[in-house]
Design an enzyme around this catalytic site. Structure first.
Site, PDB file in Angstrom:
ATOM      1  N   ASP A   1       0.811  -1.223   0.000  1.00 22.75           N
ATOM      2  CA  ASP A   1       0.000   0.000   0.000  1.00 22.75           C
ATOM      3  C   ASP A   1       0.842   1.271   0.000  1.00 22.75           C
ATOM      4  OD1 ASP A   1      -2.580  -1.018  -0.192  1.00 22.75           O
ATOM      5  OD2 ASP A   1      -2.859  -1.175   1.982  1.00 22.75           O
TER       6      ASP A   1
ATOM      7  N   CYS B   1      -5.352   9.278  -3.434  1.00 23.38           N
ATOM      8  CA  CYS B   1      -4.613   8.407  -2.516  1.00 23.38           C
ATOM      9  C   CYS B   1      -3.149   8.252  -2.954  1.00 23.38           C
ATOM     10  CB  CYS B   1      -5.233   7.021  -2.469  1.00 23.38           C
ATOM     11  SG  CYS B   1      -6.939   6.982  -1.947  1.00 23.38           S
TER      12      CYS B   1
ATOM     13  N   HIS C   1     -11.784   6.944   4.595  1.00 28.84           N
ATOM     14  CA  HIS C   1     -10.889   8.102   4.691  1.00 28.84           C
ATOM     15  C   HIS C   1     -11.658   9.335   4.184  1.00 28.84           C
ATOM     16  CE1 HIS C   1      -6.666   6.001   4.316  1.00 28.84           C
ATOM     17  NE2 HIS C   1      -6.841   6.411   5.554  1.00 28.84           N
TER      18      HIS C   1
ATOM     19  N   ARG D   1     -10.203   5.636  10.655  1.00 28.03           N
ATOM     20  CA  ARG D   1      -8.746   5.520  10.696  1.00 28.03           C
ATOM     21  C   ARG D   1      -8.126   6.529  11.682  1.00 28.03           C
ATOM     22  NH1 ARG D   1      -6.640   2.773   6.127  1.00 28.03           N
ATOM     23  NH2 ARG D   1      -8.117   1.136   5.590  1.00 28.03           N
TER      24      ARG D   1
HETATM   25  N1  ARG Z   1      -5.464  -0.103   0.938  1.00 25.92           N
HETATM   26  C1  ARG Z   1      -5.241   1.194   1.502  1.00 25.92           C
HETATM   27  C2  ARG Z   1      -5.818   1.276   2.904  1.00 25.92           C
HETATM   28  O1  ARG Z   1      -6.883   0.773   3.113  1.00 25.92           O
HETATM   29  C3  ARG Z   1      -5.830   2.237   0.631  1.00 25.92           C
HETATM   30  C4  ARG Z   1      -5.511   3.624   1.080  1.00 25.92           C
HETATM   31  C5  ARG Z   1      -6.095   4.655   0.186  1.00 25.92           C
HETATM   32  N2  ARG Z   1      -5.597   5.945   0.509  1.00 25.92           N
HETATM   33  C6  ARG Z   1      -6.358   7.021   0.697  1.00 25.92           C
HETATM   34  N3  ARG Z   1      -5.762   8.175   0.807  1.00 25.92           N
HETATM   35  N4  ARG Z   1      -7.645   6.946   0.807  1.00 25.92           N
HETATM   36  O2  ARG Z   1      -5.214   1.823   3.793  1.00 25.92           O
END
Ligand code: ARG
Length: 268
Positions: free
Chosen positions: A65, A261, A165, A136
């Site tokens: 990631d 992202c 996010h 998160r």
């Molecule tokens: N697979 C990553 C996660 O779940 C994707 C992150 C995507 N990044 C973002 N800025 N939304 O953490």
């Protein structure tokens, strides 16, 4: 008016969907590795063609990631607040990015004590920092960001796990006369009222715009890079005088990511 930006990106050399930490990630589904490299390169080249400065960081094996650069620091006026990931699988990414900043002339990188997924949950409007929480980033990280970066922070509560996010549900269109596009249903009632109060002229996205990752867009004040499928959002943006530019993100989306992202903005 478009302004020239500086971005940090990380090639998806080691990209895969090896674990699942959001509802989009299904490790049993295959990822087309050549295609993800091509999609990332196209995004990178699109920024360069628009005249933006794009820097890159060396991808690291075992960190699939790491391509999602936006999650690893928030930079405003040359002050760098690093990241602290919620998932153990992503935790080591933070230090690689900290090192990149140190090696590139930023010697006062502050590493957060609270869970902080950086621009995944922080959006700078030019006047204040919109800050997401719920899945998160910890609410405590909002206060920490205000103190470290010295900017006013507005906390927003995310309620839909698909939009885990802030940058999957909202993006900043314009910093001169701060305005945003967002998907209201991704936010709590109170946060929706905050957004209506702050941005009466906002572009309101539909469920389809959100599902196609249209809110994970990158705007330079005029050009808006967004996923190919986000056609109705693009049409709304065009009527407001923005220039939509489509990129294909099919492979990145398998990890719950899109253009934003993959793109950390370095301000100052
Ligand atoms: N697979 C990553 C996660 O779940 C994707 C992150 C995507 N990044 C973002 N800025 N939304 O953490």
């Amino acid at each position: 008016m478009p302004t020239t930006r500086r971005y940090l990106m990380c090639a998806p050399t080691y990209f895969e969907v090896a674990y699942s930490i959001n509802p989009w990630m299904d490790p049993t589904k295959p990822v087309d590795h050549d295609l993800v490299l091509a999609q990332w390169q196209k995004l990178h080249d699109t920024y360069a063609e628009l005249g933006h400065k794009v820097e890159t960081i060396e991808p690291q094996p075992g960190l699939p990631d790491m391509v999602f650069a936006a999650n690893s620091a928030t930079v405003i006026d040359g002050r760098v607040l690093g990241a602290r990931f919620r998932a153990a699988e992503r935790a080591p990414e933070a230090d690689h990015y900290r090192r990149w900043f140190n090696e590139n002339g930023y010697h006062n990188v502050v590493m957060p004590t609270c869970i902080n997924e950086a621009e995944g949950d922080f959006a700078w409007t030019g006047r204040y920092l919109l800050a997401g929480t719920g899945f998160r980033t910890d609410p405590g990280a909002h206060a920490e960001a205000q103190e470290v970066l010295g900017v006013p922070v507005v906390s927003l509560h995310l309620v839909d796990p698909r939009y885990y996010h802030l940058d999957t549900a909202l993006f900043v269109l314009n910093e001169d006369e701060p305005n945003v596009a967002y998907y209201p249903e991704a936010f709590s009632e109170g946060s929706q009222r905050v957004l209506r109060r702050l941005f009466p002229q906002a572009v309101i996205a539909t469920a389809e715009d959100a599902e196609t990752f249209g809110l994970n867009a990158v705007s330079d004040g005029r050009n808006v890079i967004l996923p190919t499928e986000s056609t109705s959002l693009a049409a709304q943006l065009a009527t407001r005088g923005y220039e939509p530019i489509f990129v294909d993100i099919s492979e990145l989306k398998k990890s719950g990511g899109g253009p934003k992202c993959c793109t950390m903005e370095i301000r100052g």
